[in-house]
Design an enzyme around this catalytic site. Structure first.
Site, PDB file in Angstrom:
ATOM      1  N   HIS A   3     -16.148  -2.516  -4.135  1.00  0.00           N
ATOM      2  CA  HIS A   3     -15.666  -3.194  -5.348  1.00  0.00           C
ATOM      3  C   HIS A   3     -16.728  -4.088  -5.962  1.00  0.00           C
ATOM      4  CE1 HIS A   3     -11.856  -1.546  -4.269  1.00  0.00           C
ATOM      5  NE2 HIS A   3     -11.721  -2.276  -3.207  1.00  0.00           N
ATOM      6  N   TYR A  34       0.827  -1.227   0.000  1.00  0.00           N
ATOM      7  CA  TYR A  34       0.000   0.000   0.000  1.00  0.00           C
ATOM      8  C   TYR A  34       0.852   1.264   0.000  1.00  0.00           C
ATOM      9  CZ  TYR A  34      -4.160  -2.836   0.465  1.00  0.00           C
ATOM     10  OH  TYR A  34      -5.146  -3.739   0.219  1.00  0.00           O
TER      11      TYR A  34
HETATM   12 FE   LIG Z   1      -7.155  -4.319  -3.937  1.00  0.00          FE
END
Ligand SMILES: [Fe+2]
Length: 473
Positions: A332, A203
């Site tokens: 998502h 990240y």
């Molecule tokens: Fe992801």
């Protein structure tokens, strides 16, 4: 007194019949469960750079961020990678088996990259080949200055009834929760031997200019596991690092320089999709963020790859990808739909046992279902029970700084067997060609607690109903 004629007995019969009816309904209807486990939702923050888990090893040019992964198709090779920062140093790996005093050397290569205003350290990759199966090896890196020693155990020779235990981790990041996830995996008494990592590593791209210092800190954080057992890598969206606003237009630049995979061994042409065999498992890694439409390299590769899987040699067929094909969270939502349309018919045709994905920062396990009948005009677009279909598991709950996905679609779809917004990891423990025990472990519990579990029946060798909630006709 004649019980049969008693009015009280009669009412008891009615009550018992009613209870049986409820029980029957519970068995026949989908028992999909949304966990009521309550977890305090907080903003997740990354551990500070001076945390002990990120400590830089002492000594001039000491290797750091040491990690290994499988280095060939069958498990007789290991790719060893590490970073040196003071000078290039040696790319040699010295290694020896537990049973032998003879020390050998393998020669690797060195890469570096620049990303905006960041310059990487010297990243070494060395493939150690011709190893014996099921053997403990010691290895040393940093041979010219400060050397460090580690070990790994090679997998058993491939065979249909070889037991083997995989860990499942996804979307890990480097927060305090990430550290808990890794610790829980390490201390799980089921003892994972290899991690199947379903994408989204560091990240770093959540920082200004994708601060690649966070790729380095992540490498040091996970070294305590991945220097000793292979992690099988899948690329997630946080590996793309596509940032034209700062002149970075080569997707996956940090990821591909830091994490090498044995993609050529499975005739893949890119490191984003490939396969390996390990013990009794055949593992296919796919890329949600590379082209996969018809005629693309990934599509063509998978079309040729699936018929190669010999279930007599490797009964367990496992697929890894980042974006889930079935996901009932509002995060998502439907991002996996295009890949589902293309690849799901193959997963059913070739009887894939299980598909693991990440991306959604929560946990979910599906029934064995498929949705492959639709042909534009027939209106058949509802998932149906299908014993040839895989179980779909979302395990994107490693604990990264973006926090938990807590918002779910309601009502829970029938195909969703269990879902819970908690951080954790899972274990897939293959016993033989017919049975594998699967368990999901949330970070809030003791190390041995199974918050969700299932006995998998192999689709090739024991294709019976293995649902935990469904009785099918
Ligand atoms: Fe992801």
């Amino acid at each position: 007194m004649d019980l049969q004629k008693s009015p009280r007995f009669g009412s008891r019969i009615v009550i018992v019949a009613f209870l049986l009816l409820i029980l029957n309904a519970a068995l026949l209807c989908n028992g999909g469960k949304t966990s009521s486990f309550f977890r305090k939702v907080e903003n997740n923050v990354d551990m500070p750079l001076d945390s002990d888990v990120f400590a830089i090893p002492s000594g001039y040019n000491a290797p750091q961020q040491v990690h290994i992964t499988q280095g060939d198709l069958v498990g007789k090779a290991v790719i060893v990678s590490w970073v040196t920062v003071d000078e290039p140093g040696s790319s040699l790996v010295r290694y020896w088996s537990e049973n032998s005093e003879e020390k050998k050397l393998a020669e690797g290569e060195l890469v570096t990259y620049r990303y905006f205003n960041y310059t990487s350290g010297f990243i070494h990759h060395c493939t150690v080949r011709n190893l014996e199966f099921n053997t403990k090896y010691y290895y040393e890196v940093g041979l010219d200055h400060t050397s460090r020693q580690f070990w790994f155990i090679t997998p058993p020779e491939i065979g249909p009834d070889v037991p083997y235990t995989f860990g499942l981790i996804g979307d890990l990041g480097q927060t305090f929760d990430s550290n808990m996830t890794l610790t829980h995996y390490e201390l799980n008494p089921r003892k994972g031997q290899t991690v199947l990592f379903v994408g989204d590593l560091s990240y770093a791209d959540d920082y200004p200019n994708h601060d690649n210092v966070r790729w380095d800190s992540w490498g040091r954080f996970v070294e305590r596991s991945v220097a000793y057992q292979p992690w099988i890598w899948t690329a997630g969206n946080h590996e793309i690092d596509f940032a034209p606003e700062i002149g970075e237009t080569t997707p996956f630049k940090p990821y591909t320089h830091r994490y090498h995979v044995p993609y050529r061994a499975s005739q893949s042409t890119e490191p984003f999709w490939y396969s390996i065999k390990r013990a009794s498992a055949y593992i296919i890694v796919l890329s949600s963020y590379s082209a996969y439409g018809k005629y693309t390299p990934q599509y063509q590769w998978l079309e040729e790859e699936l018929p190669k899987v010999n279930r007599t040699e490797t009964p367990w067929l496992i697929v890894l990808m980042h974006s889930p094909l079935y996901n009932s969270y509002n995060y998502h939502y439907m991002e996996g739909e295009t890949m589902r349309v293309l690849f799901e018919p193959w997963f059913v045709q070739y009887k894939v046992d299980v598909v693991f994905a990440g991306h959604v920062h929560a946990y979910e396990r599906s029934e064995r279902i498929s949705n492959v009948a639709y042909n534009i005009v027939n209106g058949l677009c509802t998932p149906v029970n299908d014993l040839s279909a895989p179980v779909y598991i979302t395990i994107g709950d490693g604990g990264n700084l973006e926090g938990l996905a807590t918002n779910m679609t309601e009502p829970q779809p029938e195909y969703s067997s269990f879902r819970e917004a908690s951080f954790g990891h899972a274990i897939f423990e293959i016993k033989n060609r017919t049975h594998a025990h699967y368990s999901w472990h949330r970070n809030q519990d003791g190390y041995a607690v199974e918050a969700d579990s299932m006995w998998f029946f192999n689709r090739r060798w024991f294709p019976l109903n293995d649902s935990t909630t469904h009785t099918w006709n």
